[in-house]
Design a protein around this motif. Structure first.
Motif, short mmCIF file in Angstrom:
data_model
loop_
_atom_site.label_atom_id
_atom_site.label_comp_id
_atom_site.label_asym_id
_atom_site.label_seq_id
_atom_site.Cartn_x
_atom_site.Cartn_y
_atom_site.Cartn_z
N LEU A 44 -74.04 38.45 38.93
CA LEU A 44 -73.06 39.33 38.52
C LEU A 44 -71.28 38.72 38.58
O LEU A 44 -70.79 38.88 37.98
CB LEU A 44 -72.71 40.52 39.31
N VAL A 45 -71.55 37.52 39.42
CA VAL A 45 -70.34 36.69 39.57
C VAL A 45 -70.04 36.05 38.25
O VAL A 45 -68.92 35.98 37.98
CB VAL A 45 -70.44 35.71 40.76
N LEU A 46 -71.07 35.56 37.52
CA LEU A 46 -70.94 34.63 36.32
C LEU A 46 -70.21 35.51 35.24
O LEU A 46 -69.14 35.05 34.57
CB LEU A 46 -72.33 34.47 35.70
N PRO A 47 -70.54 36.77 34.89
CA PRO A 47 -69.86 37.56 33.77
C PRO A 47 -68.49 37.73 34.20
O PRO A 47 -67.56 37.80 33.69
CB PRO A 47 -70.54 38.75 33.72
N LEU A 48 -68.04 38.16 35.50
CA LEU A 48 -66.83 38.48 35.95
C LEU A 48 -65.87 37.08 35.88
O LEU A 48 -64.73 37.27 35.57
CB LEU A 48 -66.80 38.67 37.52
N ILE A 49 -66.61 35.77 36.18
CA ILE A 49 -65.59 34.89 35.75
C ILE A 49 -65.32 34.52 34.38
O ILE A 49 -64.09 34.23 34.04
CB ILE A 49 -66.36 33.52 36.60
N GLY A 50 -66.41 34.77 33.45
CA GLY A 50 -66.22 34.65 32.11
C GLY A 50 -65.23 35.69 31.48
O GLY A 50 -64.50 35.23 30.81
N ILE A 51 -65.36 36.74 32.09
CA ILE A 51 -64.46 37.87 31.53
C ILE A 51 -63.01 37.45 31.96
O ILE A 51 -62.00 37.49 30.81
CB ILE A 51 -64.58 39.35 32.08
N TRP A 52 -62.59 36.75 33.20
CA TRP A 52 -61.32 36.71 33.64
C TRP A 52 -61.02 35.37 32.66
O TRP A 52 -59.84 35.38 32.01
CB TRP A 52 -61.48 36.10 35.15
N PHE A 53 -61.87 34.38 32.52
CA PHE A 53 -61.60 33.32 31.81
C PHE A 53 -61.10 33.61 30.29
O PHE A 53 -60.07 33.14 29.75
CB PHE A 53 -62.57 32.31 31.74
N LEU A 54 -61.83 34.61 29.57
CA LEU A 54 -61.68 35.02 28.27
C LEU A 54 -60.17 35.50 28.19
O LEU A 54 -59.60 35.29 27.46
CB LEU A 54 -62.79 35.89 27.80
N TRP A 55 -60.00 36.62 29.05
CA TRP A 55 -58.65 37.22 29.22
C TRP A 55 -57.77 36.56 29.44
O TRP A 55 -56.56 36.52 28.63
CB TRP A 55 -59.03 38.43 30.20
N ALA A 56 -57.73 35.51 30.43
CA ALA A 56 -56.43 34.47 30.51
C ALA A 56 -56.28 33.72 29.38
O ALA A 56 -55.11 33.52 28.79
CB ALA A 56 -57.14 33.58 31.76
N ASN A 57 -57.32 33.18 28.53
CA ASN A 57 -57.03 32.52 27.43
C ASN A 57 -56.58 33.30 26.17
O ASN A 57 -55.63 32.79 25.60
CB ASN A 57 -58.38 31.76 27.02
N THR A 58 -57.00 34.45 26.19
CA THR A 58 -56.62 35.23 25.11
C THR A 58 -55.03 35.64 25.26
O THR A 58 -54.44 35.57 24.27
CB THR A 58 -57.38 36.61 25.08
N ARG A 59 -54.70 35.93 26.55
CA ARG A 59 -53.36 36.10 26.82
C ARG A 59 -52.48 34.99 26.75
O ARG A 59 -51.38 34.99 26.02
CB ARG A 59 -53.24 36.58 28.42
N PHE A 60 -52.79 33.82 27.11
CA PHE A 60 -52.19 32.58 26.79
C PHE A 60 -51.98 32.22 24.98
O PHE A 60 -51.00 32.01 24.86
CB PHE A 60 -52.94 31.33 27.48
N VAL A 61 -52.89 32.47 24.53
CA VAL A 61 -52.77 32.34 22.94
C VAL A 61 -51.86 33.29 22.47
O VAL A 61 -51.21 32.81 21.63
CB VAL A 61 -54.30 32.23 22.28
N THR A 62 -51.93 34.60 23.00
CA THR A 62 -51.13 35.67 22.05
C THR A 62 -49.80 35.15 22.65
O THR A 62 -48.81 35.49 21.68
CB THR A 62 -51.67 36.92 22.97
N ARG A 63 -49.48 34.87 23.86
CA ARG A 63 -48.04 34.78 24.05
C ARG A 63 -47.55 33.37 23.31
O ARG A 63 -46.22 33.33 22.99
CB ARG A 63 -48.01 34.39 25.71
N ALA A 64 -48.24 32.33 23.46
CA ALA A 64 -47.81 31.03 22.55
C ALA A 64 -47.68 31.54 21.10
O ALA A 64 -46.71 30.92 20.48
CB ALA A 64 -49.06 29.87 22.82
N ASN A 65 -48.50 32.46 20.29
CA ASN A 65 -48.40 32.83 19.08
C ASN A 65 -47.02 33.60 18.91
O ASN A 65 -46.18 33.58 17.95
CB ASN A 65 -49.44 33.44 18.34
N ALA A 66 -46.75 34.26 19.89
CA ALA A 66 -45.38 35.06 19.76
C ALA A 66 -44.20 34.08 19.95
O ALA A 66 -43.12 34.40 19.18
CB ALA A 66 -45.41 36.16 21.05
N LEU A 67 -44.33 32.99 20.81
CA LEU A 67 -43.43 32.27 20.83
C LEU A 67 -43.12 31.42 19.48
O LEU A 67 -42.25 31.07 18.91
CB LEU A 67 -43.36 31.05 21.90
N ALA A 68 -44.41 30.94 18.81
CA ALA A 68 -44.39 30.37 17.66
C ALA A 68 -43.70 31.45 16.47
O ALA A 68 -42.92 31.01 15.68
CB ALA A 68 -45.88 29.92 17.24
#
Length: 147
Positions: A44-68
């Protein structure tokens, strides 16, 4: 647009994988034996880490695109002035020259998120992805602090 489609397909596949692995972890825990419960928790640890990683990257890309988008509305996006090889790759000397200008601009005004954004683009053009991410994160932080 192609990059967005690729991103969403990859994210959907990852979410499917997380659900599949998570269900296997739950099945192991439901078995009730010490070893299977331990393995289930570990799984169960693996999907939790994966979900966090996917969420963090999606958030980063969304914010960077907003700045662009904001920078584009202001007319401040960096102009592509890089020399390219016949194969379309960026010429290293050209990228270094643009990078030097962007770095000097950022050193002159270190609290301007726009300069950090342009520096992040220059880092990416110079194929220095870790520093590009850090510079973009700095731009995001400065922009959010200005609100």
């Amino acid at each position: 647009m192609r990059a967005k489609i690729t991103y969403f397909v990859t994210a959907a596949v990852l979410v499917f994988y997380f659900v599949l692995v998570g269900s296997r972890g739950v099945m192991l825990i439901q078995d009730g034996k010490l070893i299977t419960v331990t393995m289930g928790l570990a799984v169960l640890v693996l999907p939790l880490i994966g979900i966090w990683f996917l969420w963090a990257n999606t958030r980063f890309v969304t914010r960077a695109n907003a700045l662009a988008a904001e920078l584009e509305a202001e007319g401040g996006l960096p102009v592509d002035e890089l020399v390219r090889t016949p194969a379309g790759r960026i010429d290293r000397d050209s990228a270094d020259e643009v990078f030097a200008r962007r770095k000097a601009e950022t050193e002159d005004t270190p609290n301007d998120w726009r300069c950090w954004f342009r520096l992040a683009v220059a880092y990416q053009d110079a194929r220095d992805t870790p520093r590009a991410r850090k510079a973009m994160q700095r731009a995001i932080t400065l922009r959010e602090a200005a609100e």
